[in-house]
Design a protein around this motif. Structure first.
Motif, PDB file in Angstrom:
ATOM      1  N   SER A  89      -2.953  -9.809  -2.214  1.00 47.42           N
ATOM      2  CA  SER A  89      -4.241  -9.102  -2.202  1.00 47.42           C
ATOM      3  C   SER A  89      -4.487  -8.404  -0.869  1.00 47.42           C
ATOM      4  CB  SER A  89      -5.379 -10.088  -2.473  1.00 47.42           C
ATOM      5  OG  SER A  89      -5.445 -11.070  -1.460  1.00 47.42           O
ATOM      6  N   PHE A  90      -3.837  -8.871   0.205  1.00 44.43           N
ATOM      7  CA  PHE A  90      -3.993  -8.211   1.502  1.00 44.43           C
ATOM      8  C   PHE A  90      -3.092  -6.983   1.628  1.00 44.43           C
ATOM      9  CE2 PHE A  90      -2.632  -7.685   5.932  1.00 44.43           C
ATOM     10  CZ  PHE A  90      -3.852  -7.484   6.547  1.00 44.43           C
ATOM     11  N   PHE A  91      -1.826  -7.120   1.175  1.00 47.33           N
ATOM     12  CA  PHE A  91      -0.859  -6.045   1.400  1.00 47.33           C
ATOM     13  C   PHE A  91      -0.896  -4.970   0.309  1.00 47.33           C
ATOM     14  CE2 PHE A  91       1.089  -9.337   4.085  1.00 47.33           C
ATOM     15  CZ  PHE A  91       1.252  -8.591   5.239  1.00 47.33           C
ATOM     16  N   GLU A  92      -1.296  -5.314  -0.919  1.00 39.21           N
ATOM     17  CA  GLU A  92      -1.268  -4.329  -1.996  1.00 39.21           C
ATOM     18  C   GLU A  92      -2.128  -3.091  -1.702  1.00 39.21           C
ATOM     19  OE1 GLU A  92      -1.016  -5.493  -6.260  1.00 39.21           O
ATOM     20  OE2 GLU A  92      -2.911  -4.396  -6.396  1.00 39.21           O
TER      21      GLU A  92
ATOM     22  N   ILE B 270      -0.205  -0.883   0.737  1.00 45.89           N
ATOM     23  CA  ILE B 270       0.941  -0.216   0.104  1.00 45.89           C
ATOM     24  C   ILE B 270       0.469   0.933  -0.789  1.00 45.89           C
ATOM     25  CG2 ILE B 270       2.835  -0.554  -1.536  1.00 45.89           C
ATOM     26  CD1 ILE B 270       3.034  -3.444  -0.465  1.00 45.89           C
ATOM     27  N   VAL B 271      -0.593   0.705  -1.543  1.00 44.49           N
ATOM     28  CA  VAL B 271      -1.142   1.770  -2.404  1.00 44.49           C
ATOM     29  C   VAL B 271      -1.664   2.930  -1.556  1.00 44.49           C
ATOM     30  CG1 VAL B 271      -2.997   2.313  -4.032  1.00 44.49           C
ATOM     31  CG2 VAL B 271      -1.690   0.200  -4.295  1.00 44.49           C
ATOM     32  N   PHE B 272      -2.285   2.605  -0.421  1.00 41.75           N
ATOM     33  CA  PHE B 272      -2.789   3.658   0.472  1.00 41.75           C
ATOM     34  C   PHE B 272      -1.639   4.519   1.015  1.00 41.75           C
ATOM     35  CE2 PHE B 272      -3.576   4.920   4.896  1.00 41.75           C
ATOM     36  CZ  PHE B 272      -4.634   5.784   4.722  1.00 41.75           C
ATOM     37  N   ILE B 273      -0.546   3.865   1.439  1.00 38.03           N
ATOM     38  CA  ILE B 273       0.607   4.626   1.955  1.00 38.03           C
ATOM     39  C   ILE B 273       1.208   5.491   0.845  1.00 38.03           C
ATOM     40  CG2 ILE B 273       2.945   4.394   2.891  1.00 38.03           C
ATOM     41  CD1 ILE B 273       1.984   1.818   4.265  1.00 38.03           C
ATOM     42  N   ARG B 274       1.237   4.965  -0.367  1.00 33.30           N
ATOM     43  CA  ARG B 274       1.809   5.732  -1.486  1.00 33.30           C
ATOM     44  C   ARG B 274       0.927   6.929  -1.854  1.00 33.30           C
ATOM     45  NH1 ARG B 274       1.396   3.072  -7.238  1.00 33.30           N
ATOM     46  NH2 ARG B 274      -0.738   3.765  -6.808  1.00 33.30           N
ATOM     47  N   ASP B 275      -0.372   6.676  -2.037  1.00 37.59           N
ATOM     48  CA  ASP B 275      -1.253   7.721  -2.571  1.00 37.59           C
ATOM     49  C   ASP B 275      -1.762   8.696  -1.515  1.00 37.59           C
ATOM     50  OD1 ASP B 275      -0.895   6.520  -4.986  1.00 37.59           O
ATOM     51  OD2 ASP B 275      -2.824   5.485  -5.014  1.00 37.59           O
ATOM     52  N   ASP B 276      -2.073   8.183  -0.322  1.00 38.02           N
ATOM     53  CA  ASP B 276      -2.725   9.034   0.685  1.00 38.02           C
ATOM     54  C   ASP B 276      -1.785   9.543   1.772  1.00 38.02           C
ATOM     55  OD1 ASP B 276      -5.686   8.951  -0.035  1.00 38.02           O
ATOM     56  OD2 ASP B 276      -5.181   6.833  -0.047  1.00 38.02           O
TER      57      ASP B 276
ATOM     58  N   SER C 246       7.736 -13.128  -0.473  1.00 39.46           N
ATOM     59  CA  SER C 246       6.670 -13.910  -1.089  1.00 39.46           C
ATOM     60  C   SER C 246       5.760 -13.026  -1.944  1.00 39.46           C
ATOM     61  CB  SER C 246       5.857 -14.624  -0.014  1.00 39.46           C
ATOM     62  OG  SER C 246       4.740 -15.257  -0.561  1.00 39.46           O
ATOM     63  N   VAL C 247       5.441 -11.840  -1.412  1.00 43.23           N
ATOM     64  CA  VAL C 247       4.575 -10.914  -2.157  1.00 43.23           C
ATOM     65  C   VAL C 247       5.281 -10.396  -3.406  1.00 43.23           C
ATOM     66  CG1 VAL C 247       3.427  -8.669  -2.051  1.00 43.23           C
ATOM     67  CG2 VAL C 247       3.290 -10.227  -0.097  1.00 43.23           C
ATOM     68  N   ALA C 248       6.585 -10.086  -3.279  1.00 44.33           N
ATOM     69  CA  ALA C 248       7.322  -9.497  -4.405  1.00 44.33           C
ATOM     70  C   ALA C 248       7.515 -10.480  -5.554  1.00 44.33           C
ATOM     71  CB  ALA C 248       8.678  -8.997  -3.917  1.00 44.33           C
ATOM     72  N   LYS C 249       7.555 -11.781  -5.240  1.00 45.77           N
ATOM     73  CA  LYS C 249       7.788 -12.781  -6.283  1.00 45.77           C
ATOM     74  C   LYS C 249       6.727 -12.724  -7.379  1.00 45.77           C
ATOM     75  CE  LYS C 249      10.445 -16.369  -3.901  1.00 45.77           C
ATOM     76  NZ  LYS C 249      10.406 -17.741  -3.328  1.00 45.77           N
ATOM     77  N   ARG C 250       5.487 -12.424  -6.994  1.00 44.87           N
ATOM     78  CA  ARG C 250       4.395 -12.408  -7.978  1.00 44.87           C
ATOM     79  C   ARG C 250       4.545 -11.246  -8.955  1.00 44.87           C
ATOM     80  NH1 ARG C 250       0.061 -15.162  -8.000  1.00 44.87           N
ATOM     81  NH2 ARG C 250      -1.188 -13.426  -8.779  1.00 44.87           N
TER      82      ARG C 250
END
Length: 376
Positions: free
Chosen positions: A192-195, A198-204, A175-179
């Motif tokens: 808006s909840f998961f992004e 995901i950004v935190f896991i990627r960057d930090d 559902s999230v990926a469709k957008r």
């Protein structure tokens, strides 16, 4: 400020209802486990707690009075070239006592062969309901024989929970990926909840520990690892749920995934550091070699035990506090204990997130050490 308060109110209401249901479910189950007599209350509460954290062949939701609300699960047995299918409800009678079915029975949480298992059958039927030492010995012997007799492929409570969480993750992230398929858009709803996570896991986590030029290869694994642990930690706090991440076999498998990814991606500098550590005097290098080799295997062990112990201990503490009221037969202590357990349940939500973060963080650190080119 008013808008945020209105937005947060439904979330707070949902969390409050879940905590109330969790407390009610555990309280009713503990009451049913401890109402057989004063001398058996402590044993009944202990049995319930251990039963709650252990795996099972049926999914027990709640006990209301003497009525057990359970979901039967498929029993799959491969015995001497023949594949057999049953339902776990076939192995229990109307009083929820184990019975033999088609030559098999469930004894002490294990599926064993009924032939020659007189001790196992008597321990739940004709004896006092808990079995004598001889009964336990016979059941253990039967179980050891059963290991070589047939292959048990049954869908247990933990396996069903794992499949449920996998389906839930697929539905949520599809559902999230469709957008994103329609181009970059402002986060909305689940996105808006998961992004931010995901950004935190990627960057930090990934970029910091693995490196900006290598992290992308391991992002799918790290994201799957984090959300799998998080989803199952949170699902384990819902009423009647399975204790999947409190199962040491599950945490061991997750740790082994990190272990094999680390070793298979190890570069020359990583293996040189382990096998012949540079900068160390020659006489000390064999000693360092032994220490480094031991360190390879202690890392997955620490990952396994940290997650397993944290989740299991949290469940035991909450259930023990609720059970004190029934064991000591005190209404006041029961009310206080239930309220206190609700507070600890809220803390467990934080622990669920922290443990998912810690497991992912250490996995990224181990992978980062392995793929580092070395700059000695």
């Amino acid at each position: 400020m008013m808008k945020n308060s209105r937005t947060n109110f439904p979330n707070l209401l949902i969390i409050s209802v879940l905590i109330a249901l969790f407390s009610f479910s555990n309280s009713s189950n503990l009451l049913a486990s401890s109402d057989s007599g004063d001398e058996q209350k402590e044993e009944g509460a202990t049995d319930f707690i251990m039963h709650h954290i252990a795996d099972d062949y049926q999914w027990h939701i709640v006990t209301l009075g003497h009525t057990h609300v359970t979901i039967p699960l498929p029993m799959i047995i491969y015995d001497h070239g023949e594949l057999k299918f049953f339902m776990s409800s076939d192995f229990y009678d109307e009083h929820h006592e184990p019975i033999a079915h088609e030559g098999y029975m469930i004894s002490h949480g294990k599926l064993v062969r009924a032939e020659g298992g007189h001790g196992a059958a008597d321990s739940h039927g004709e004896s006092d309901g808990h079995g004598s030492d001889d009964d336990h010995g016979a059941a253990a012997d039967d179980h050891s024989e059963a290991k070589s007799d047939f292959l048990n492929l049954s869908i247990t409570k933990n396996v069903a929970s794992l499949l449920l969480s996998a389906v839930l993750m697929i539905v949520v992230f599809t559902s999230v990926a469709k957008r994103y398929k329609n181009g970059v858009a402002a986060p909305k709803g689940l996105q808006s909840f998961f992004e931010p996570i995901i950004v935190f896991i990627r960057d930090d986590i990934a970029k910091v520990n693995i490196g900006a030029d290598k992290y992308q290869r391991f992002m799918p694994y790290l994201l799957t690892l984090f959300f799998f642990i998080l989803f199952n930690n949170l699902l384990g706090l819902t009423p009647g749920a399975a204790n999947l991440t409190g199962n040491i076999a599950v945490t061991l498998c997750l740790a082994l995934f990190t272990f094999f990814i680390t070793q298979f991606n190890g570069r020359k500098a990583y293996w040189m550091h382990i096998l012949w550590t540079p900068g160390v005097p020659l006489p000390l290098r064999p000693i360092i070699l032994v220490v480094e080799v031991i360190g390879i295997f202690t890392k997955p062990i620490s990952l396994t035990l940290r997650l397993f112990a944290s989740i299991t201990a949290g469940h035991i503490v909450v259930l023990s506090i609720i059970g004190l009221g029934f064991i000591l037969n005190s209404l006041a202590l029961g009310v206080v204990g239930t309220l206190f357990s609700a507070i600890i349940t809220v803390i467990e939500i934080l622990v669920a997130m922290i443990q998912a973060y810690v497991f992912t963080l250490f996995s990224s650190m181990y992978i980062g050490q392995a793929v580092d080119d070395g700059h000695h």
